[in-house]
Design a protein around this motif. Structure first.
Motif, PDB file in Angstrom:
ATOM      1  N   THR A  57      -1.009 -11.388  -8.197  1.00 16.22           N
ATOM      2  CA  THR A  57      -0.405 -10.236  -7.516  1.00 16.22           C
ATOM      3  C   THR A  57       1.112 -10.366  -7.469  1.00 16.22           C
ATOM      4  OG1 THR A  57      -2.399 -10.027  -6.151  1.00 16.22           O
ATOM      5  CG2 THR A  57      -0.429  -8.859  -5.415  1.00 16.22           C
ATOM      6  N   LYS A  58       1.606 -11.551  -7.117  1.00 16.21           N
ATOM      7  CA  LYS A  58       3.056 -11.770  -7.071  1.00 16.21           C
ATOM      8  C   LYS A  58       3.677 -11.591  -8.449  1.00 16.21           C
ATOM      9  CE  LYS A  58       3.142 -14.959  -3.119  1.00 16.21           C
ATOM     10  NZ  LYS A  58       3.406 -16.350  -2.677  1.00 16.21           N
ATOM     11  N   TYR A  59       3.002 -12.119  -9.456  1.00 17.23           N
ATOM     12  CA  TYR A  59       3.536 -12.012 -10.815  1.00 17.23           C
ATOM     13  C   TYR A  59       3.573 -10.555 -11.272  1.00 17.23           C
ATOM     14  CZ  TYR A  59       4.059 -12.815 -15.834  1.00 17.23           C
ATOM     15  OH  TYR A  59       4.510 -12.790 -17.134  1.00 17.23           O
ATOM     16  N   PHE A  60       2.510  -9.821 -10.994  1.00 17.62           N
ATOM     17  CA  PHE A  60       2.452  -8.424 -11.433  1.00 17.62           C
ATOM     18  C   PHE A  60       3.538  -7.585 -10.764  1.00 17.62           C
ATOM     19  CE2 PHE A  60       0.893  -4.071 -10.779  1.00 17.62           C
ATOM     20  CZ  PHE A  60       0.765  -3.682 -12.095  1.00 17.62           C
ATOM     21  N   ILE A  61       3.712  -7.773  -9.456  1.00 15.21           N
ATOM     22  CA  ILE A  61       4.719  -6.991  -8.734  1.00 15.21           C
ATOM     23  C   ILE A  61       6.122  -7.321  -9.244  1.00 15.21           C
ATOM     24  CG2 ILE A  61       5.781  -6.637  -6.468  1.00 15.21           C
ATOM     25  CD1 ILE A  61       3.019  -6.999  -5.226  1.00 15.21           C
ATOM     26  N   THR A  62       6.384  -8.612  -9.454  1.00 15.69           N
ATOM     27  CA  THR A  62       7.700  -9.030  -9.938  1.00 15.69           C
ATOM     28  C   THR A  62       7.976  -8.487 -11.334  1.00 15.69           C
ATOM     29  OG1 THR A  62       7.508 -11.062  -8.642  1.00 15.69           O
ATOM     30  CG2 THR A  62       9.166 -11.016 -10.375  1.00 15.69           C
ATOM     31  N   GLN A  63       7.006  -8.632 -12.232  1.00 16.57           N
ATOM     32  CA  GLN A  63       7.209  -8.161 -13.598  1.00 16.57           C
ATOM     33  C   GLN A  63       7.306  -6.636 -13.669  1.00 16.57           C
ATOM     34  OE1 GLN A  63       7.705 -10.324 -16.297  1.00 16.57           O
ATOM     35  NE2 GLN A  63       7.815 -11.754 -14.586  1.00 16.57           N
ATOM     36  N   ALA A  64       6.535  -5.944 -12.829  1.00 16.02           N
ATOM     37  CA  ALA A  64       6.625  -4.479 -12.804  1.00 16.02           C
ATOM     38  C   ALA A  64       8.007  -4.035 -12.327  1.00 16.02           C
ATOM     39  CB  ALA A  64       5.536  -3.905 -11.906  1.00 16.02           C
ATOM     40  N   THR A  65       8.546  -4.722 -11.318  1.00 16.38           N
ATOM     41  CA  THR A  65       9.896  -4.414 -10.838  1.00 16.38           C
ATOM     42  C   THR A  65      10.940  -4.656 -11.929  1.00 16.38           C
ATOM     43  OG1 THR A  65       9.227  -5.072  -8.598  1.00 16.38           O
ATOM     44  CG2 THR A  65      11.590  -4.935  -9.053  1.00 16.38           C
ATOM     45  N   ALA A  66      10.818  -5.789 -12.625  1.00 15.55           N
ATOM     46  CA  ALA A  66      11.774  -6.099 -13.694  1.00 15.55           C
ATOM     47  C   ALA A  66      11.668  -5.092 -14.842  1.00 15.55           C
ATOM     48  CB  ALA A  66      11.528  -7.516 -14.201  1.00 15.55           C
ATOM     49  N   SER A  67      10.444  -4.695 -15.187  1.00 18.41           N
ATOM     50  CA  SER A  67      10.266  -3.726 -16.273  1.00 18.41           C
ATOM     51  C   SER A  67      10.838  -2.363 -15.900  1.00 18.41           C
ATOM     52  CB  SER A  67       8.785  -3.602 -16.618  1.00 18.41           C
ATOM     53  OG  SER A  67       8.284  -4.813 -17.136  1.00 18.41           O
ATOM     54  N   ALA A  68      10.620  -1.961 -14.645  1.00 18.26           N
ATOM     55  CA  ALA A  68      11.170  -0.686 -14.189  1.00 18.26           C
ATOM     56  C   ALA A  68      12.700  -0.716 -14.209  1.00 18.26           C
ATOM     57  CB  ALA A  68      10.664  -0.370 -12.792  1.00 18.26           C
ATOM     58  N   GLY A 107      12.814 -15.779 -14.409  1.00 13.67           N
ATOM     59  CA  GLY A 107      12.882 -16.620 -13.219  1.00 13.67           C
ATOM     60  C   GLY A 107      14.199 -17.346 -13.037  1.00 13.67           C
ATOM     61  N   LEU A 108      15.310 -16.704 -13.390  1.00 12.37           N
ATOM     62  CA  LEU A 108      16.622 -17.299 -13.140  1.00 12.37           C
ATOM     63  C   LEU A 108      16.993 -17.164 -11.671  1.00 12.37           C
ATOM     64  CD1 LEU A 108      18.853 -16.137 -16.134  1.00 12.37           C
ATOM     65  CD2 LEU A 108      18.277 -18.481 -15.554  1.00 12.37           C
ATOM     66  N   ALA A 109      17.662 -18.180 -11.125  1.00 11.55           N
ATOM     67  CA  ALA A 109      18.165 -18.086  -9.757  1.00 11.55           C
ATOM     68  C   ALA A 109      19.302 -17.057  -9.726  1.00 11.55           C
ATOM     69  CB  ALA A 109      18.665 -19.451  -9.294  1.00 11.55           C
ATOM     70  N   PRO A 110      19.445 -16.302  -8.643  1.00 14.53           N
ATOM     71  CA  PRO A 110      18.680 -16.319  -7.390  1.00 14.53           C
ATOM     72  C   PRO A 110      17.425 -15.448  -7.412  1.00 14.53           C
ATOM     73  CG  PRO A 110      20.497 -14.785  -7.184  1.00 14.53           C
ATOM     74  CD  PRO A 110      20.581 -15.342  -8.580  1.00 14.53           C
ATOM     75  N   LEU A 111      16.938 -15.077  -8.591  1.00 15.30           N
ATOM     76  CA  LEU A 111      15.743 -14.256  -8.721  1.00 15.30           C
ATOM     77  C   LEU A 111      14.544 -15.113  -9.125  1.00 15.30           C
ATOM     78  CD1 LEU A 111      17.482 -11.385 -10.715  1.00 15.30           C
ATOM     79  CD2 LEU A 111      17.026 -11.447  -8.264  1.00 15.30           C
ATOM     80  N   HIS A 112      14.553 -16.365  -8.660  1.00 17.77           N
ATOM     81  CA  HIS A 112      13.528 -17.330  -9.050  1.00 17.77           C
ATOM     82  C   HIS A 112      12.382 -17.432  -8.055  1.00 17.77           C
ATOM     83  CE1 HIS A 112      15.783 -19.325  -5.938  1.00 17.77           C
ATOM     84  NE2 HIS A 112      14.816 -20.212  -5.833  1.00 17.77           N
ATOM     85  N   PHE A 113      12.459 -16.686  -6.951  1.00 12.85           N
ATOM     86  CA  PHE A 113      11.583 -16.922  -5.802  1.00 12.85           C
ATOM     87  C   PHE A 113      10.102 -16.876  -6.149  1.00 12.85           C
ATOM     88  CE2 PHE A 113      13.016 -12.547  -6.126  1.00 12.85           C
ATOM     89  CZ  PHE A 113      11.829 -11.837  -6.161  1.00 12.85           C
ATOM     90  N   TRP A 114       9.719 -16.138  -7.175  1.00 12.63           N
ATOM     91  CA  TRP A 114       8.309 -15.972  -7.506  1.00 12.63           C
ATOM     92  C   TRP A 114       7.756 -17.100  -8.371  1.00 12.63           C
ATOM     93  CZ3 TRP A 114       7.055 -15.668 -12.681  1.00 12.63           C
ATOM     94  CH2 TRP A 114       8.119 -15.440 -13.561  1.00 12.63           C
ATOM     95  N   LEU A 115       8.601 -17.759  -9.158  1.00  9.96           N
ATOM     96  CA  LEU A 115       8.117 -18.677 -10.186  1.00  9.96           C
ATOM     97  C   LEU A 115       7.375 -19.902  -9.646  1.00  9.96           C
ATOM     98  CD1 LEU A 115       7.881 -19.321 -13.160  1.00  9.96           C
ATOM     99  CD2 LEU A 115      10.178 -20.300 -13.102  1.00  9.96           C
ATOM    100  N   PRO A 116       7.916 -20.674  -8.667  1.00 11.56           N
ATOM    101  CA  PRO A 116       7.169 -21.844  -8.192  1.00 11.56           C
ATOM    102  C   PRO A 116       5.818 -21.476  -7.575  1.00 11.56           C
ATOM    103  CG  PRO A 116       9.470 -21.972  -7.522  1.00 11.56           C
ATOM    104  CD  PRO A 116       9.271 -20.592  -8.058  1.00 11.56           C
ATOM    105  N   GLU A 117       5.775 -20.398  -6.788  1.00  8.54           N
ATOM    106  CA  GLU A 117       4.523 -20.021  -6.131  1.00  8.54           C
ATOM    107  C   GLU A 117       3.490 -19.516  -7.134  1.00  8.54           C
ATOM    108  OE1 GLU A 117       3.866 -20.643  -3.038  1.00  8.54           O
ATOM    109  OE2 GLU A 117       5.889 -21.443  -2.738  1.00  8.54           O
ATOM    110  N   VAL A 118       3.934 -18.762  -8.120  1.00 10.52           N
ATOM    111  CA  VAL A 118       3.000 -18.252  -9.131  1.00 10.52           C
ATOM    112  C   VAL A 118       2.459 -19.398  -9.971  1.00 10.52           C
ATOM    113  CG1 VAL A 118       2.846 -16.873 -11.245  1.00 10.52           C
ATOM    114  CG2 VAL A 118       3.955 -15.932  -9.226  1.00 10.52           C
TER     115      VAL A 118
END
Length: 347
Positions: A57-68, A107-118
C-alpha cells in the motif's frame, strides 16, 4: 504463485523498463513506469501477510504520487513549449518537478521515507527486484535529462542522501532496512556526480546492482533477515560466509575491492570541479556506511573463531539453493576483483 501469472508479471516488468529505455515521448516513458509499478504490486503482496499488505500500500501510494507529478511536469512543459520530447524539457519548473518525481520514485532523501519500511515488509527476492531492477527506468530518464537539471539541486539531493543513508543505517538490526539505507547512500553518490560525469553515474549504478544482487542472494541462501541470524552462516557454509564478508566490504566501499572504485572516481571528479566541501562531506559519510557494514562483517565472523558458538546445524550442511549459489558465484567472479587499478589504466 501460478507459474503463468509469475511469467506474465516478470515479462511486464521487462516490458515497462524497455518502454522507458526506448521512449522519447513523455507519455510513452510515463506508460513504461506505470507498467513497471503495476507489475511489481502482485509480487509484493503475494505473501498475504499484514506487513506485506502495508508495504504494498505504501509503495503504491508513493509511486502513484510520483507518476502523477511526473505526468504533470511533462504536461506543463508541453503546454509552455509545445514539445513532448524527453530531451526538450526547456521549462525550468517542469525540469525541477520531473527531478522531484524521479527522486521520489527511487527513494532519494528527503523523499526516502517510504523505502526502508517498504523493503522491510517484503521477502528477499522481491526486495532484490525493488532495489535493483526498479531503479533502472528512473535512471534511464535521469541520464537523458541531466543537462537540463539544476546542478545545485542534484548536489543537494545527493549530499543529503549520503548523510541520511549513513546515519540511518547505524542503529538498525534488520538486514533489509540496512540494505535500504545503503541504497539511499549509494543513490546519493550517483546523483551527486550526474551533472558533471554521467558515465560515472552509470558505472556506479552497474556496480551497485551487482553488489546488491550478490548480497540479497547470499542472505536468501542463509535465510537471514536479522543481524543475529547471520552469525550462524559460517556453520552452514564457511566458504559462503567468507564471500559474504568480502561482498559486504565491497558494498561498503573498502579498498581495493570494486565497490571502492566508483567512490574514488566520484571524489576525484568533484575535486576537479572545485567542489571540495561536498567531496569532504561525502567521504566522511562513506565512513559511516562502512561502519555498519563492518558491524555486519563482525556478526558474520562470530562463528569463525577457534571456539565457535554452539549451533544446531553442522558446517557440513549444504544450502538448499543450488541455483542461487551458481548465480552468486558467477556474480562474485566480477565483484570481488580489485578492478580500480585496471580501470585507471584505461582512463
Amino acid at each position: 504463485m501460478n507459474p503463468t501469472v509469475l511469467t506474465i508479471l516478470i515479462s511486464s516488468l521487462g516490458l515497462g523498463t524497455t518502454l522507458t529505455f526506448i521512449g522519447s515521448h513523455w507519455l510513452l516513458v510515463w506508460m513504461g513506469l506505470e507498467i513497471n509499478t503495476l507489475a511489481i504490486i502482485p509480487l509484493m503482496i503475494r505473501q498475504h501477510h499484514p506487513r506485506a499488505v502495508e508495504a504494498t500500500t505504501k509503495y503504491f501510494i508513493t509511486q502513484a504520487t510520483a507518476s502523477a507529478l511526473l505526468l504533470f511536469a511533462s504536461i506543463t512543459n508541453a503546454w509552455t513549449s509545445g514539445e513532448w520530447s524527453l530531451t526538450e524539457m526547456i521549462n525550468p519548473t517542469s525540469a525541477t518537478l520531473a527531478l522531484t518525481a524521479l527522486a521520489l520514485k527511487i527513494g532519494l532523501a528527503p523523499l526516502h521515507f517510504w523505502l526502508p519500511e517498504v523493503l522491510q515488509g517484503l521477502d528477499l527476492i522481491t526486495g532484490l527486484i525493488l532495489s535493483t531492477w526498479q531503479k533502472l527506468a528512473p535512471f534511464a530518464i535521469l541520464l537523458q535529462l541531466y543537462p537540463l537539471l539544476n546542478p545545485n539541486l542534484l548536489l543537494s539531493l545527493g549530499i543529503l542522501s549520503t548523510i541520511i543513508g549513513g546515519w540511518g543505517g547505524l542503529n538498525q538490526t534488520q538486514l533489509r532496512k540496512i540494505l535500504a539505507y545503503s541504497s539511499i547512500a549509494n543513490l546519493g553518490w550517483m546523483i551527486t556526480i550526474l551533472h558533471y560525469a554521467p558515465n560515472l553515474t552509470l558505472l556506479n549504478l552497474i556496480l551497485y546492482i551487482i553488489m546488491t544482487l550478490t548480497t540479497f542472494l547470499l542472505f536468501k541462501i542463509f535465510n537471514s533477515t536479522k543481524i543475529n541470524s547471520i552469525a550462524s552462516s559460517s556453520t552452514k557454509s564457511p566458504l559462503l560466509s567468507i564471500i559474504t564478508l568480502l561482498t559486504l566490504l565491497s558494498l561498503g566501499g573498502l579498498p581495493p575491492l570494486s565497490g571502492f572504485m566508483p567512490k574514488w572516481l566520484i571524489l576525484q571528479e568533484l575535486t576537479k570541479q572545485s567542489l571540495f566541501t561536498p567531496a569532504t562531506i561525502m567521504a566522511l559519510m562513506a565512513l559511516l556506511s562502512l561502519f555498519f557494514y563492518l558491524r555486519l562483517c563482525y556478526a558474520t565472523t562470530l562463528t569463525m573463531s577457534p571456539n565457535p558458538t554452539n549451533m544446531s546445524s553442522s558446517w557440513r550442511t549444504k544450502p538448499n539453493h543450488p541455483t542461487l549459489i551458481l548465480l552468486t558465484s558467477a556474480t562474485l567472479s566480477i565483484l570481488l576483483l580489485p578492478l580500480t587499478p585496471a580501470i585507471f589504466t584505461l582512463i
